[in-house]
Motif scaffolding. Structure first.
Motif, PDB file in Angstrom:
ATOM      1  N   SER A 218     -18.049  -6.718  22.799  1.00 34.04           N
ATOM      2  CA  SER A 218     -16.833  -7.482  22.536  1.00 34.04           C
ATOM      3  C   SER A 218     -15.712  -6.511  22.209  1.00 34.04           C
ATOM      4  N   TYR A 219     -14.495  -7.026  22.136  1.00 34.03           N
ATOM      5  CA  TYR A 219     -13.355  -6.179  21.768  1.00 34.03           C
ATOM      6  C   TYR A 219     -12.378  -7.011  20.955  1.00 34.03           C
ATOM      7  N   ASP A 220     -12.319  -6.705  19.656  1.00 27.25           N
ATOM      8  CA  ASP A 220     -11.384  -7.369  18.745  1.00 27.25           C
ATOM      9  C   ASP A 220     -10.358  -6.369  18.247  1.00 27.25           C
ATOM     10  N   GLN A 221      -9.134  -6.857  18.094  1.00 28.85           N
ATOM     11  CA  GLN A 221      -8.062  -6.077  17.483  1.00 28.85           C
ATOM     12  C   GLN A 221      -7.553  -6.863  16.271  1.00 28.85           C
ATOM     13  N   ALA A 222      -7.737  -6.278  15.073  1.00 31.06           N
ATOM     14  CA  ALA A 222      -7.315  -6.930  13.838  1.00 31.06           C
ATOM     15  C   ALA A 222      -6.097  -6.205  13.282  1.00 31.06           C
ATOM     16  N   PHE A 223      -5.026  -6.950  13.133  1.00 32.42           N
ATOM     17  CA  PHE A 223      -3.795  -6.409  12.568  1.00 32.42           C
ATOM     18  C   PHE A 223      -3.847  -6.651  11.059  1.00 32.42           C
ATOM     19  N   VAL A 224      -4.022  -5.568  10.288  1.00 37.15           N
ATOM     20  CA  VAL A 224      -4.378  -5.689   8.874  1.00 37.15           C
ATOM     21  C   VAL A 224      -3.270  -5.143   7.979  1.00 37.15           C
ATOM     22  N   PRO A 225      -3.175  -5.664   6.751  1.00 38.27           N
ATOM     23  CA  PRO A 225      -2.094  -5.268   5.841  1.00 38.27           C
ATOM     24  C   PRO A 225      -2.422  -3.998   5.062  1.00 38.27           C
ATOM     25  N   GLU A 226      -1.382  -3.292   4.656  1.00 43.61           N
ATOM     26  CA  GLU A 226      -1.496  -2.103   3.802  1.00 43.61           C
ATOM     27  C   GLU A 226      -2.423  -1.050   4.412  1.00 43.61           C
ATOM     28  N   PHE A 227      -2.305  -0.878   5.713  1.00 41.75           N
ATOM     29  CA  PHE A 227      -3.184   0.051   6.427  1.00 41.75           C
ATOM     30  C   PHE A 227      -2.565   1.442   6.406  1.00 41.75           C
ATOM     31  N   ASN A 228      -3.379   2.457   6.100  1.00 39.75           N
ATOM     32  CA  ASN A 228      -2.851   3.812   5.945  1.00 39.75           C
ATOM     33  C   ASN A 228      -2.501   4.473   7.273  1.00 39.75           C
ATOM     34  N   ALA A 229      -3.228   4.111   8.322  1.00 42.56           N
ATOM     35  CA  ALA A 229      -3.017   4.743   9.624  1.00 42.56           C
ATOM     36  C   ALA A 229      -2.282   3.787  10.558  1.00 42.56           C
ATOM     37  N   GLY A 230      -1.893   4.295  11.730  1.00 42.35           N
ATOM     38  CA  GLY A 230      -1.349   3.392  12.737  1.00 42.35           C
ATOM     39  C   GLY A 230      -2.434   2.481  13.272  1.00 42.35           C
ATOM     40  N   ALA A 231      -3.609   3.076  13.511  1.00 37.70           N
ATOM     41  CA  ALA A 231      -4.763   2.307  13.985  1.00 37.70           C
ATOM     42  C   ALA A 231      -6.021   3.128  13.740  1.00 37.70           C
ATOM     43  N   MET A 232      -7.158   2.433  13.708  1.00 36.27           N
ATOM     44  CA  MET A 232      -8.464   3.094  13.641  1.00 36.27           C
ATOM     45  C   MET A 232      -9.337   2.504  14.731  1.00 36.27           C
ATOM     46  N   GLU A 233      -9.767   3.363  15.651  1.00 36.69           N
ATOM     47  CA  GLU A 233     -10.425   2.906  16.864  1.00 36.69           C
ATOM     48  C   GLU A 233     -11.926   2.705  16.650  1.00 36.69           C
ATOM     49  N   ASN A 234     -12.279   1.816  15.746  1.00 40.64           N
ATOM     50  CA  ASN A 234     -13.682   1.476  15.541  1.00 40.64           C
ATOM     51  C   ASN A 234     -14.203   0.765  16.783  1.00 40.64           C
ATOM     52  N   PRO A 235     -15.372   1.146  17.304  1.00 42.70           N
ATOM     53  CA  PRO A 235     -15.904   0.463  18.482  1.00 42.70           C
ATOM     54  C   PRO A 235     -16.047  -1.039  18.250  1.00 42.70           C
ATOM     55  N   GLY A 236     -15.486  -1.811  19.146  1.00 45.60           N
ATOM     56  CA  GLY A 236     -15.603  -3.264  19.064  1.00 45.60           C
ATOM     57  C   GLY A 236     -14.649  -3.932  18.112  1.00 45.60           C
ATOM     58  N   LEU A 237     -14.070  -3.192  17.153  1.00 46.97           N
ATOM     59  CA  LEU A 237     -13.151  -3.785  16.177  1.00 46.97           C
ATOM     60  C   LEU A 237     -12.116  -2.740  15.793  1.00 46.97           C
ATOM     61  N   VAL A 238     -11.037  -2.675  16.561  1.00 49.12           N
ATOM     62  CA  VAL A 238      -9.943  -1.772  16.264  1.00 49.12           C
ATOM     63  C   VAL A 238      -9.062  -2.422  15.207  1.00 49.12           C
ATOM     64  N   THR A 239      -8.773  -1.663  14.149  1.00 47.88           N
ATOM     65  CA  THR A 239      -7.854  -2.146  13.129  1.00 47.88           C
ATOM     66  C   THR A 239      -6.511  -1.439  13.334  1.00 47.88           C
ATOM     67  N   LEU A 240      -5.434  -2.241  13.208  1.00 50.38           N
ATOM     68  CA  LEU A 240      -4.078  -1.734  13.398  1.00 50.38           C
ATOM     69  C   LEU A 240      -3.199  -2.197  12.243  1.00 50.38           C
ATOM     70  N   ARG A 241      -2.248  -1.376  11.888  1.00 52.03           N
ATOM     71  CA  ARG A 241      -1.294  -1.770  10.832  1.00 52.03           C
ATOM     72  C   ARG A 241      -0.497  -2.982  11.294  1.00 52.03           C
ATOM     73  N   ASP A 242      -0.459  -4.014  10.446  1.00 51.75           N
ATOM     74  CA  ASP A 242       0.197  -5.240  10.906  1.00 51.75           C
ATOM     75  C   ASP A 242       1.719  -5.170  10.780  1.00 51.75           C
TER      76      ASP A 242
END
Length: 276
Positions: free
Chosen positions: A252-276
């Protein structure tokens, strides 16, 4: 917290092979801590225990409270075996072993480990993990070095109205209970979980479920941009499949736009987190 040296990492990689992490997180323990139960299945390599009375190594963990730890079903002496973020494992015979660790872990407010955020717009709570660079031990017990990859099976208990996301497809198995599909072997710093009352937009492409997720107070903005975001994502996947011989190896491929994130994004396999 001791810093892992290159020499220690090399020695540990010559001592153990890690097969699987079973990580069970309880996100219903209050505002300050969460429950973390980890079972690690690993093996001591052939020859690593010869002539020494058994091999020795260590796992990392940075808990608020370490409740218990068992090696092959036998309780470890926490006073003697745990300190400075390391759980020492002694007298290991060649062959398979199982480490089980039960702990209460502190929530983070600085984007390291399991970050907890309360949205000032509506009071809703959102959680997400950031295990990079060396913050996995703030979420689960592990052999925390990138070359010791293992399969991850993650389960989560959360408030019933929440959505849970992980490296593999997360399925609700009961009230407030979720299980994520087993992953291909991953480095510990790439394990990822996000949980909360997320607003989601979902679709499918190339046989894979895609998802975009954002806190509810920003839902209207995600809805406005979702088609463009998904179209760019589809085109990237299609291009990668043209360029590389190996297809995308995750389910699967999910992109979660999350609050108070230190980086621009973190490319975790299957669940990329991005600064919202």
């Amino acid at each position: 917290m001791s810093v892992l040296t290159r020499a220690e990492a090399r020695k540990r990689a010559l001592t153990v092979d890690v097969e699987r992490y079973l990580v069970d997180l309880d996100l219903t323990c209050g505002d300050e801590v969460f429950g973390s139960t980890t079972t690690v299945k690993f093996s001591v390599r052939e020859g690593a225990a010869e002539g020494t009375g058994g091999a020795g190594t260590f796992a990392e963990l940075r808990p608020e409270t370490l409740l218990r730890a068992e090696l092959d079903g036998q309780a470890l002496d926490l006073a003697a075996d745990f300190g400075d973020g390391r759980l020492r494992l002694r007298g290991l015979a060649e062959g398979p072993h199982e480490l089980r660790v039960v702990a209460r872990m502190p929530y983070s407010r600085v984007g390291e480990g399991m970050h907890r955020f309360t949205d000032p717009a509506d009071g809703r709570v959102y959680l997400y993990s950031m295990c990079f660079l060396a913050n996995a031990p703030q979420v689960f017990a592990c052999f925390d070095q990138p070359d010791l990859k293992a399969v991850f099976e993650v389960s989560v208990t959360a408030p019933d109205e929440w959505t849970v996301l992980g490296n593999g497809v997360a399925r609700r198995t009961g009230a407030g209970r979720w299980e994520c599909a087993a992953t291909p072997p991953l480095s510990t710093y790439l394990m990822a979980v996000a949980a909360g009352p997320y607003h989601s937009v979902r679709t499918e492409h190339a046989g894979l479920p895609f998802g975009l997720h954002v806190r509810r107070s920003l839902g209207e903005f995600l809805d406005a941009d979702a088609e463009e975001l998904l179209e760019v994502t589809r085109r990237c996947f299609d291009r990668y499949h043209e360029v590389f011989d190996e297809p995308y190896p995750f389910d699967s491929y999910d992109q979660a736009f999350v609050p108070e994130f230190n980086a621009g994004a973190m490319e975790n396999p299957g669940l990329v987190t991005l600064r919202d």
